[in-house]
Write a protein that holds these residues in place. Structure first.
Motif, PDB file in Angstrom:
ATOM      1  N   VAL A 475      98.287 100.046  28.064  1.00 35.49           N
ATOM      2  CA  VAL A 475      99.419  99.765  28.943  1.00 35.49           C
ATOM      3  C   VAL A 475      99.288  98.384  29.569  1.00 35.49           C
ATOM      4  O   VAL A 475     100.287  97.659  29.725  1.00 35.49           O
ATOM      5  N   ASP A 476      98.070  97.978  29.925  1.00 36.83           N
ATOM      6  CA  ASP A 476      97.882  96.654  30.534  1.00 36.83           C
ATOM      7  C   ASP A 476      98.289  95.551  29.567  1.00 36.83           C
ATOM      8  O   ASP A 476      98.959  94.580  29.961  1.00 36.83           O
ATOM      9  N   ALA A 477      97.868  95.663  28.313  1.00 42.75           N
ATOM     10  CA  ALA A 477      98.234  94.641  27.320  1.00 42.75           C
ATOM     11  C   ALA A 477      99.745  94.645  27.083  1.00 42.75           C
ATOM     12  O   ALA A 477     100.359  93.582  26.905  1.00 42.75           O
ATOM     13  N   ALA A 478     100.354  95.825  27.090  1.00 42.60           N
ATOM     14  CA  ALA A 478     101.802  95.911  26.904  1.00 42.60           C
ATOM     15  C   ALA A 478     102.533  95.226  28.055  1.00 42.60           C
ATOM     16  O   ALA A 478     103.478  94.454  27.844  1.00 42.60           O
ATOM     17  N   ASN A 479     102.092  95.490  29.286  1.00 49.33           N
ATOM     18  CA  ASN A 479     102.724  94.846  30.439  1.00 49.33           C
ATOM     19  C   ASN A 479     102.532  93.334  30.422  1.00 49.33           C
ATOM     20  O   ASN A 479     103.430  92.578  30.808  1.00 49.33           O
ATOM     21  N   ALA A 480     101.383  92.893  29.964  1.00 51.13           N
ATOM     22  CA  ALA A 480     101.138  91.450  29.895  1.00 51.13           C
ATOM     23  C   ALA A 480     102.131  90.778  28.950  1.00 51.13           C
ATOM     24  O   ALA A 480     102.618  89.668  29.223  1.00 51.13           O
ATOM     25  N   LEU A 481     102.433  91.415  27.832  1.00 49.32           N
ATOM     26  CA  LEU A 481     103.400  90.840  26.890  1.00 49.32           C
ATOM     27  C   LEU A 481     104.797  90.778  27.512  1.00 49.32           C
ATOM     28  O   LEU A 481     105.519  89.786  27.345  1.00 49.32           O
ATOM     29  N   LEU A 482     105.198  91.821  28.245  1.00 48.85           N
ATOM     30  CA  LEU A 482     106.517  91.814  28.874  1.00 48.85           C
ATOM     31  C   LEU A 482     106.571  90.785  29.999  1.00 48.85           C
ATOM     32  O   LEU A 482     107.616  90.135  30.219  1.00 48.85           O
ATOM     33  N   ASP A 483     105.449  90.617  30.719  1.00 54.59           N
ATOM     34  CA  ASP A 483     105.384  89.551  31.728  1.00 54.59           C
ATOM     35  C   ASP A 483     105.555  88.190  31.066  1.00 54.59           C
ATOM     36  O   ASP A 483     106.278  87.319  31.573  1.00 54.59           O
ATOM     37  N   GLU A 484     104.894  88.013  29.950  1.00 51.89           N
ATOM     38  CA  GLU A 484     104.976  86.753  29.206  1.00 51.89           C
ATOM     39  C   GLU A 484     106.412  86.457  28.772  1.00 51.89           C
ATOM     40  O   GLU A 484     106.827  85.295  28.698  1.00 51.89           O
ATOM     41  N   MET A 485     107.182  87.500  28.484  1.00 51.70           N
ATOM     42  CA  MET A 485     108.582  87.338  28.095  1.00 51.70           C
ATOM     43  C   MET A 485     109.475  87.001  29.291  1.00 51.70           C
ATOM     44  O   MET A 485     110.654  86.650  29.103  1.00 51.70           O
ATOM     45  N   GLY A 486     108.956  87.117  30.499  1.00 48.83           N
ATOM     46  CA  GLY A 486     109.755  86.830  31.688  1.00 48.83           C
ATOM     47  C   GLY A 486     110.579  87.996  32.169  1.00 48.83           C
ATOM     48  O   GLY A 486     111.532  87.807  32.939  1.00 48.83           O
TER      49      GLY A 486
END
Length: 679
Positions: A475-486
């Motif tokens: 879940v942490d890696a998934a959230n990091a990708l969505l954060d990266e997308m803005g």
């Protein structure tokens, strides 16, 4: 000309004895018959399981074959069996032992207007695939081709021309010969008649020009294309006779080129067609034009009388959805001892109202065979009632290599959402938010293996990283990708927000296409909560689903997916995910949405796979497609190689080997001609 081998080799496994059971009719025969069959099976030379032209079989085994027929046909006034069989019939090497004649096979179906069993039990193809643990009719790339309706075939050196031979003496179920006149009629009077076929099927316009047919003689014909079509022969292994030949002697009575429209109108009026709708009317009952003819014959006017080539033909419909079938006296296959197949004389399809009734009939021993649309969750129930019900239960691989996948519509009308879902980071994040351990445990009873949608393990293109791509629960890696997308969180850090300020809410619409659809859908919102995606699930019926899908109204859904779609269609242009891109490609850019470069490359690879006659070039293209899936996660896999229950009467022979051999469930269903009732 390159000559293709007609032989297929698979390993032959020892199989455990099955317990006897069934009623007196099902066990028709004598102890002498059984002993003779066992002696034949043990003494004769056996070839690998598969199908062979008789001349080839005799040459390889030294067998002396004399023909015989079922006592069921006695007194019908038929010609001798030698005259009903083709000159060079197909020998079907039996799976475990040579069987004996008699009995009725009963099964249940819960859809009134479709036959999920008949399309396997009662279907023969132009060419077929030998039973295998790695291939089946829906997964044919790289499979060994074997003879069936067609006796032989050749491909030219440039892979744009193909020559085929119909086995001489092959007959329709009414005794009329099958010749190239049936082929000519199929092409000239159906494919090239715009009232019947306004748009040629894609295979018939390969290279952008209509396929060309040349009739060589009464049994030989050739087709040629405007460009190489290297996968054409493999594709034909999944095609019924209607692809090339239809019973012209029967159909001409309904065709305006041969019969006055005034004579045809009487039948048209009965079916509710106006005179100007002749083309639509003809298409509705051209029973060989679609596999549906093998499924539900009485969907078409007068279709019970229509000749065909299957093992059994429907003789009556006592009640809506219920069918009685009887053996085809002109069926073209024999067993290694010369017995005309099938062994079983009759079939009885019973219509039930829902899956719960089907399950109850299985447990009560009131059905001889079920392997479609039964739940893996009921496997313990089936196993615990085997002795009481007189049946056996196997866990066989499902032809859908992933029984539960999640996918997003990649070309939605909402431009803001489209930009999000077309970003591979979004799909990667969704994939990593899925707890596949939970899916495997709760949906698949811990069967199968956690995996991304990838090629079958052990195939020529499989690599471990393809199974592992973005499938770890993180879940942490998934959230990091969505954060990266803005994609920012709301003030309460409960939901993600889209760039235009709207909540990132994804409607999840599905229908119960398989028993895994509902539990899979119910899990999805829980997986999405920790990454801030608001998901509301809604179950609809199949017709509404497809209507909404084609209107670009489906945003997320679950489904099943075999590797075949990657072989030929690829995930990015699988129609349920990317209608917009598909339409752009299909219309040359005149409609739809222009795909990004990586999607255009997938279409190029698809073209290479289907066109090239070079197996190495096809393999390289195939691998690159899977590499793209691993990186882009065009569709999201969950659990691979999960089995489906296969339930069969304990008194049915030539089935039990399937579990040890690892055969797909549909492979077993496709070999029904050689099933028989034991003592």
């Amino acid at each position: 000309m390159k000559r293709f081998t007609l032989l297929a080799a698979v390993l032959l496994f020892a199989a455990p004895l099955l317990m006897a059971g069934g009623d007196d009719e099902s066990a028709a025969g004598t102890d002498t018959d059984t002993a003779a069959a066992a002696a034949q099976s043990s003494d004769r030379v056996r070839l690998p399981i598969g199908q062979y032209n008789m001349d080839d079989y005799v040459q390889r085994t030294g067998a002396e074959i004399s023909f015989s027929e079922s006592p069921f046909l006695a007194g019908m006034g038929l010609p001798p069996v030698e005259e009903r069989l083709p000159d060079n019939p197909v020998v079907m090497e039996t799976w475990m032992e040579d069987g004996k004649y008699g009995g009725t096979l009963t099964w249940t179906e819960y859809t009134i207007d479709h036959g999920h069993y008949l399309r396997h039990l009662n279907a023969v193809k132009l060419m077929e695939i030998a039973p295998s643990a790695s291939n089946h009719r829906y997964n044919f790339v790289g499979a060994e081709i074997q003879p069936s309706i067609l006796e032989s075939w050749e491909q030219n050196d440039t892979a744009d021309g193909f020559t085929f031979t119909i086995r001489k003496g092959l007959k329709w179920s009414d005794g009329e010969p099958v010749t190239t006149e049936d082929v000519r009629y199929t092409f000239d009077d159906t494919y090239f008649n715009e009232e019947i076929t306004p748009n040629l099927p894609s295979w018939a316009r390969w290279g952008g020009e209509p396929v060309k047919l040349a009739i060589v003689d009464d049994f030989t014909f050739s087709v040629s294309f405007a460009k190489p079509y290297g996968l054409f022969l493999s594709e034909l292994t999944g095609q019924a006779a209607g692809r090339f030949m239809r019973p012209s002697h029967y159909l001409k009575q309904f065709h305006t080129a041969y019969t006055d429209i005034e004579e045809i109108e009487a039948v048209m009026k009965e079916q509710g067609y106006a005179a100007e709708e002749w083309g639509k009317f003809y298409t509705s009952f051209d029973v060989a034009s679609t596999d549906a003819a093998n499924h539900i014959p009485t969907r078409f006017p007068n279709a019970i009388d229509a000749p065909a080539l299957h093992p059994w033909h429907v003789t009556e419909e006592p009640n809506p959805g219920e069918f009685i079938l009887e053996r085809n006296p002109y069926f073209f296959k024999i067993d290694p001892t010369g017995k005309q197949l099938p062994y079983i004389d009759r079939g009885h399809r019973i219509f039930v109202t829902d899956l719960e009734v089907m399950t109850a009939k299985i447990v009560a021993g009131e059905t001889d065979l079920q392997f479609q649309f039964i739940r893996l969750g009921d496997f313990p129930l089936f196993k615990s009632n085997e002795d009481k019900g007189g049946y056996r239960t196997m866990a066989l691989p499902a032809w859908q290599d992933q029984l539960l996948i999640y996918f997003a519509s990649l070309t939605p009308e909402d431009e803001v959402y489209a930009e999000i879902v077309q970003d591979k980071r979004f799909r990667q994040a969704v994939s990593m938010a899925i707890d596949r351990t939970e899916v495997k445990k709760s949906v698949f009873l811990d069967f199968g293996r956690e995996a991304q949608y990838a090629p079958p393990k052990g195939s020529d293109v499989w690599e471990q990283y393809m199974d592992d791509a973005y499938m770890q629960y993180d879940v942490d890696a998934a959230n990091a990708l969505l954060d990266e997308m803005g994609l920012q969180w709301d003030d309460k850090r409960e939901y993600r927000m889209m760039p235009d300020g709207r909540r990132l809410a994804i409607p999840f619409t599905y229908y119960e296409v398989t028993p895994t659809a509902t539990p899979g859908a119910e899990l999805f919102p829980e997986f999405m909560k920790p990454i801030g995606i608001d998901t509301q699930i809604k179950q609809v019926d199949g017709r509404l689903y497809w209507s909404q899908n084609r209107a670009f109204e489906i945003h997320f859904a679950d489904w099943w997916l075999p590797v075949q779609y990657m072989h030929i269609y690829g995930p990015a242009f699988f129609s349920v995910t990317a209608f917009g891109w598909h339409n752009w490609i299909a219309t040359g850019g005149e409609a739809g949405d222009e795909p990004p470069d990586d999607v255009k490359r997938l279409y190029e690879l698809k073209e290479i796979m289907q066109s090239t006659g070079d197996p190495d070039e096809r393999l390289a293209a195939h691998k690159e497609i899977w590499e793209s899936q691993a990186e882009n996660v065009w569709v999201i896999g969950t659990v691979a190689a999960a089995p489906v229950p296969f339930v069969y009467n304990a008194n049915l022979g030539n089935i039990g080997i399937a579990e040890e051999a690892g055969y797909y469930s549909v492979v077993v269903g496709d070999a029904a001609e050689q099933w028989y009732w034991k003592e």
